[in-house]
Scaffold this motif. Structure first.
Motif, mmCIF file in Angstrom:
data_model
loop_
_atom_site.group_PDB
_atom_site.id
_atom_site.type_symbol
_atom_site.label_atom_id
_atom_site.label_comp_id
_atom_site.label_asym_id
_atom_site.label_seq_id
_atom_site.Cartn_x
_atom_site.Cartn_y
_atom_site.Cartn_z
ATOM 1 N N ARG A 192 42.597 32.975 49.187
ATOM 2 C CA ARG A 192 44.036 33.209 49.120
ATOM 3 C C ARG A 192 44.534 32.955 47.706
ATOM 4 O O ARG A 192 45.435 32.138 47.461
ATOM 5 C CB ARG A 192 44.747 32.318 50.130
ATOM 6 N N THR A 193 43.938 33.636 46.785
ATOM 7 C CA THR A 193 44.288 33.564 45.375
ATOM 8 C C THR A 193 43.609 34.736 44.687
ATOM 9 O O THR A 193 42.875 35.496 45.318
ATOM 10 C CB THR A 193 43.833 32.224 44.759
ATOM 11 N N SER A 194 43.839 34.865 43.395
ATOM 12 C CA SER A 194 43.157 35.872 42.590
ATOM 13 C C SER A 194 43.116 35.366 41.154
ATOM 14 O O SER A 194 43.834 34.426 40.799
ATOM 15 C CB SER A 194 43.876 37.226 42.668
ATOM 16 N N PRO A 195 42.251 35.925 40.293
ATOM 17 C CA PRO A 195 42.191 35.452 38.916
ATOM 18 C C PRO A 195 43.562 35.513 38.227
ATOM 19 O O PRO A 195 44.346 36.440 38.442
ATOM 20 C CB PRO A 195 41.187 36.408 38.263
ATOM 21 N N ALA A 196 43.824 34.507 37.405
ATOM 22 C CA ALA A 196 45.143 34.346 36.791
ATOM 23 C C ALA A 196 45.472 35.476 35.828
ATOM 24 O O ALA A 196 44.594 36.163 35.302
ATOM 25 C CB ALA A 196 45.194 33.006 36.054
ATOM 26 N N GLU A 197 46.758 35.644 35.575
ATOM 27 C CA GLU A 197 47.182 36.601 34.560
ATOM 28 C C GLU A 197 46.592 36.188 33.211
ATOM 29 O O GLU A 197 46.622 35.009 32.845
ATOM 30 C CB GLU A 197 48.705 36.645 34.478
ATOM 31 N N GLY A 198 46.041 37.134 32.497
ATOM 32 C CA GLY A 198 45.347 36.850 31.247
ATOM 33 C C GLY A 198 43.850 36.731 31.408
ATOM 34 O O GLY A 198 43.098 36.889 30.440
ATOM 35 N N ASP A 199 43.395 36.444 32.628
ATOM 36 C CA ASP A 199 41.965 36.376 32.922
ATOM 37 C C ASP A 199 41.376 37.789 32.863
ATOM 38 O O ASP A 199 42.031 38.754 33.272
ATOM 39 C CB ASP A 199 41.769 35.787 34.321
ATOM 40 N N PRO A 200 40.146 37.944 32.362
ATOM 41 C CA PRO A 200 39.564 39.297 32.309
ATOM 42 C C PRO A 200 39.379 39.943 33.671
ATOM 43 O O PRO A 200 39.243 41.166 33.757
ATOM 44 C CB PRO A 200 38.223 39.083 31.597
ATOM 45 N N LEU A 201 39.367 39.150 34.756
ATOM 46 C CA LEU A 201 39.249 39.714 36.099
ATOM 47 C C LEU A 201 40.595 39.779 36.819
ATOM 48 O O LEU A 201 40.639 40.043 38.017
ATOM 49 C CB LEU A 201 38.244 38.924 36.934
ATOM 50 N N HIS A 202 41.693 39.554 36.103
ATOM 51 C CA HIS A 202 43.001 39.789 36.703
ATOM 52 C C HIS A 202 43.098 41.273 37.054
ATOM 53 O O HIS A 202 42.735 42.137 36.269
ATOM 54 C CB HIS A 202 44.103 39.408 35.719
ATOM 55 N N ASP A 203 43.543 41.559 38.265
ATOM 56 C CA ASP A 203 43.611 42.953 38.757
ATOM 57 C C ASP A 203 42.226 43.569 38.886
ATOM 58 O O ASP A 203 42.054 44.784 38.679
ATOM 59 C CB ASP A 203 44.479 43.819 37.845
ATOM 60 N N LEU A 204 41.209 42.780 39.225
ATOM 61 C CA LEU A 204 39.873 43.340 39.416
ATOM 62 C C LEU A 204 39.889 44.328 40.572
ATOM 63 O O LEU A 204 40.601 44.148 41.557
ATOM 64 C CB LEU A 204 38.844 42.244 39.657
ATOM 65 N N PRO A 205 39.115 45.414 40.478
ATOM 66 C CA PRO A 205 39.102 46.412 41.546
ATOM 67 C C PRO A 205 38.276 45.960 42.743
ATOM 68 O O PRO A 205 37.309 45.221 42.601
ATOM 69 C CB PRO A 205 38.479 47.643 40.874
#
Length: 303
Positions: A81-94
């Protein structure tokens, strides 16, 4: 998906541990997440994920949240129930890609690895269809108690992207006692693993870095993947400051005479890594004020 792949078998043969590894082949059998694994995941606040960004580059990134942010939905499904933070290279990972996930409790030196397919990704969280799940021994985990620092952390500093290590990056690596390594295999997908040792066990030379491979469970998932595909991702976290260093590049397994300079535990194995992409920021909202070194850390040998 059961059994070891050709890269793992090749490294096991070279290391002379094929028979020992064969006894562990059931650990890479198709996953079934039981009540014990579900409880362990539900209590965690830190994990790391290996996946590809929208451009196809491989990265390993932290995932954090309060206890319960990792949830076992079924015997083969986990939701974060989370996702990589904004600025992280995996932010918005497909979604619809292989991923590796490792959940760690540093305080009690326990870790659990999950490999599978990312079936859902978005700001509401991630869903992984798990194909492999297995624990690892407590060796080389430095004991620290993580606390949430999100409420007291200043506004995030700018994230730096580049292709080369800066002096600050080198200093972070050289004082690190822990990092995470992400690897990939053409048919088995991605994997996230942990490495630990005394500060200085990761050496930086000539724009790249290397570390000695310490004795483990003899499965050689990480080294076997590198043998098959050199694309590799590293994640360094400074638990005192929240600073993070993501590296995406290529690695190779090297073999030396046991006891060669830098061969801390006399295995005759080391991994050399050359970064191709660097992302540095302050993306870890967790802190630890103290650390208890692992009793298994070997003393550093000459470099």
């Amino acid at each position: 998906m059961s059994g070891f792949h050709a890269g793992e078998l090749a490294v096991q043969r070279r290391a002379g541990v094929s028979q020992d590894a064969a006894r562990l082949s059931a650990m890479v059998a198709p996953a079934s997440l039981g009540a014990g694994m579900a409880r362990f995941l539900a209590e965690r606040t830190f994990a790391a994920i290996t996946a590809r960004d929208g451009a196809g580059a491989l990265w390993t990134s932290p995932l954090t949240g309060p206890p319960g942010f990792l949830h076992v939905d079924s015997a083969t499904t986990v939701t974060a129930r989370t996702s990589p933070a904004e600025g992280d290279p995996l932010h918005d990972l497909p979604a619809d890609q292989p991923v590796g996930l490792i959940a760690v409790e540093f305080a009690i030196r326990r870790r659990l690895r999950l490999n599978g397919t990312l079936s859902r990704a978005g700001h509401e969280g991630l869903r992984v269809e798990v194909e492999q799940a297995f624990g690892n021994c407590p060796q080389y985990i430095q004991a620290r108690r993580l606390r949430d620092a999100a409420a007291t952390t200043p506004a995030a500093a700018p994230v730096r992207r580049g292709t080369e290590l800066t002096p600050d990056d080198v200093a972070l690596i050289r004082r690190a006692d822990t990092f995470f390594v992400g690897t990939t295999h053409p048919t088995r997908g991605n994997d996230a693993s942990h490495r630990g040792g005394a500060p200085g066990f990761v050496r930086v030379e000539g724009g790249g870095l290397w570390w000695p491979d310490y004795p483990g469970n003899n499965m050689f998932t990480t080294l076997g993947n590198i043998h098959a595909d050199p694309e590799t991702a590293l994640l360094f976290c400074d638990f005192a400051t929240g600073r993070t260093l993501h590296l995406s590049g290529r690695a190779e397994v090297g073999w030396t005479d046991p006891g060669a300079p830098g061969d801390d535990d006399r295995t005759g194995r080391r991994v050399r890594f050359t970064p191709g992409h660097v992302v540095a920021g302050r993306l870890l909202p967790l802190r630890a004020d103290s650390v208890s070194p692992s009793p298994h850390n070997p003393p550093l040998a000459g470099r």
